[in-house]
Design a protein around this motif. Sequence first.
Motif, PDB file in Angstrom:
ATOM      1  N   ARG A  24       1.165  -8.164  -2.567  1.00 20.62           N
ATOM      2  CA  ARG A  24       0.595  -6.957  -2.855  1.00 20.62           C
ATOM      3  C   ARG A  24       0.618  -6.486  -4.001  1.00 20.62           C
ATOM      4  N   ARG A  28      -3.515  -5.106  -7.505  1.00 18.25           N
ATOM      5  CA  ARG A  28      -4.002  -3.970  -8.558  1.00 18.25           C
ATOM      6  C   ARG A  28      -4.365  -4.691  -9.800  1.00 18.25           C
ATOM      7  N   ASP A 176      -2.980   5.070  -2.598  1.00 20.45           N
ATOM      8  CA  ASP A 176      -1.383   5.153  -2.429  1.00 20.45           C
ATOM      9  C   ASP A 176      -1.062   4.670  -1.025  1.00 20.45           C
ATOM     10  N   TRP A 178      -2.840   2.638   1.003  1.00 20.33           N
ATOM     11  CA  TRP A 178      -3.645   1.309   1.080  1.00 20.33           C
ATOM     12  C   TRP A 178      -3.201   0.649   2.392  1.00 20.33           C
ATOM     13  N   ARG A 179      -4.239   0.433   3.172  1.00 17.14           N
ATOM     14  CA  ARG A 179      -4.053  -0.441   4.207  1.00 17.14           C
ATOM     15  C   ARG A 179      -5.233  -1.430   4.413  1.00 17.14           C
ATOM     16  N   ALA A 180      -4.794  -2.593   4.829  1.00 22.05           N
ATOM     17  CA  ALA A 180      -5.941  -3.681   4.942  1.00 22.05           C
ATOM     18  C   ALA A 180      -6.894  -3.203   5.671  1.00 22.05           C
TER      19      ALA A 180
END
Lengths: 469, 365
Positions: A24, A28, A176, A178-180
């Motif tokens: 993860r 970014r 901030d 973030w979820r799949a």
Amino acid sequence: MQFHSFTFFAFLAVVLGLHYALPRAARRHLLLVASYVFYGAWDWRFLLLIALSTAIDFVAALRIEAAREPATRRRWLVLSLLLNLGVLGFFKYTNFFLASFCALTGADPTQWLLPIVLPVGISFFTFQSMSYTIDVYRRQIAARRSLVDFALFVAFFPQLVAGPIVKAIEFFPGYDRWRAPGDADLQRAAMLVLVGLVQKSVLADNLAPVVDGYFGDQWQPGWLAAATATTAFGLQIYFDFAGYSNIAIGVALLFGYRFPVNFRTPYLAGSVAEFWNRWHISLSTWLRDYLYIPLGGNRGGVSRTQRNLMLTMLLGGLWHGASWNFVLWGGLHGLYLAAHRAHRFWLHPRLGPRVVASLPYRAAAWLLTLAAVGFAWVFFRCVRLDDGLRTAGELLLPARLGESVLSTPWLLVIAGTLAIAWLADRWQLFARIDGAHWGWRGAVFAALWLVLTVFAATDSQVAFLYFQF
Amino acid sequence: MRARVAPMTPPRTTVRALLCGMLLFAAVDLGLFRSGLYAWLAKPNSSLGWFTRHTRFEPLARPPVEQPSVLLLGDSTMGEAGDERALRSRLGGRGTFTNAAVPGSTPRVWPYLFAQMPAPPGGWRYVVVGLRDFDDDGAGPMGERRHDLSFLGPALGLADACVIAGEFRDAAARREVWLSALCKAHAWRRDLQDLLAAPYQRYLEVRRQFGWLRWGQPYAGRDGSMVGIGVEGDRVVGLRPDQHDALQQLTHLVWRRDVVDDSGHRRRWLGELVDRVTATGAQVVFVRMPSQLLPRAAARVPATAVLDELARRPGVHVLPFDAFAELERPECFFDALHVNRAARTRFTELLAEALRARFPADLGR
């Protein structure tokens, strides 16, 4: 790298695969690199411009947040805005003002105009970046400590070149936390991408030759020709831009980023004000939040409100393109909004709520809105102002009826799309499809693939219209 | 600090929906387009429709015969000139003839047309290929001709797509090749668009011919004449107002300006045709169709290297360059390219004579 090209989908597949394969923390960085590759594929030289804009606003926001004195905060904000608007102004408006100066003074344009290439998407990423420093200045969000986070916000490839203009206040909370993407997200993403491709490749690109012909070298006199050509352009630009936005939102969702909707069946609007709540929503809310309200909004009486509306729409028009056509288009919408506001405050109380809510009144309001928006599109589309005035003359004072530039099948397709839009708006069609059994959803996917396969305009790839802005 | 990440919901139903969509799409593609059902139902009178008719349906209607079977291949010039029944009659009933000319087709199309056409019970004995010219110099690079894909779309497999896509420099054309190979709905899309643009007209046409295996307008000869046209200085004169569409074609015929060497393309695809035909045991006969209705402005020795090479291969015959020269006059053509009804009869006679002379054992009296 157009969204409706094979190259883009190959690029997307690679980036998606890497995104979910990497830890993860590295994602970014991957998305930032991918976004710069995506933009560099247009013209690598302008990567420096994005990097510069990013660096300026990153530093300015940190300084604004750290400053204790209001004057210091304001100085940093002004510096950021001047630099952003300076870059945008240089690339987009220098030649416009020089050409206008030449037209006024009779100077030779070839001696004055500069060989400036407009960087793709500059209007979008500049506005997006500006929203960040303004939000930090307003203390609505905290300045980012990570340059990578901020650079990704400015350059995230799904919305980099033609929006939606995602404001910092909308982007970072989701970033901030973030979820799949889950099952429902992937369903929505797949549907958005497919619908967007159909809107772009099937509808917009097949309308393009009709529109280009009429507004090019196949102009013809007559009200019907002008009305159908203008209708065709109104639909072309809607399907083109809404298609792009849907693909952008769908692609972002595949990476787990949820962007706000950019179009909500705008041609069903019952007033021009409602139209702007449904058309290019990310731009209209940006203009509202960062221009109209700071100008005073609807505070300060009728005349100041009307002035603010007009100024906002004129600048909104100029944002679309460096040409007097766009200023006129924005000005027309400013006039429409001012007239609508006056109408709402003066006529509605006299007519009474029953009349205003009645079907004939709403139908008349819808038709009038369509006609007004359609008339303004003439100036948005024409290449020269003279051509726009000529077509506007055919619409307002026609000498004869003329012939439609749209064939009967096209008129049926338009009627069909309006019906689907109505269903989507009133019956929540897409939400119902998303919630349906997987078999039904599969049938919808198959139908969309079939439509795309049979009707997509594949002979030539038409660039998205909003890339020029 | 980042908030705790919510657990991901497995995308099971979306994956199922996507797979279901793919299967349904493949079923429609297979059942409607790949099977030929669409062509049989919609009776497309397009070049693609003719290609499909020749390759899928006409062979079903062909009666079994014990005589040598002769196939005529070519574009519309062969279609307008080659009269199947008259040929059979001229040869005293020796041999059966099938004119599978497809308007607008080129040498790149013919190997696929031949390969896809089911052969008659005894196989093809002779394949007569009508070329507009023996000259290797053409009006433009034929390898870049995208129109060929209109015919080839339904015939292309993935292996063919590799070869054909490689011939195009244009990315859109390469994409077109791959899409047509993968998905036959894409190959038929223009016809489907045409149907939907005027559905009632198509319905009337289909109703008239419903159930038939042969549809469209088979070549039957056309009246008309280009008599009166000629060359004055550097221009073609004498065209009637309804003949002005022919001007560009005639100008090219007379002056042949800006021709390009197309020998590579011809060698590749005529060679491929010869390979495919001779592999079945049949023989190939190349004929130069009557085309030069006005004389060339400058005498020039045509570059015929490709035909010369092919003529040296076993099972390949090339009829003399001027075998049909007597028909190369304006009065024998109804437009700039095609012979009229009277010339069609004469062409058929001359072709029958030439075939009888060359293959007396099979086609002689």
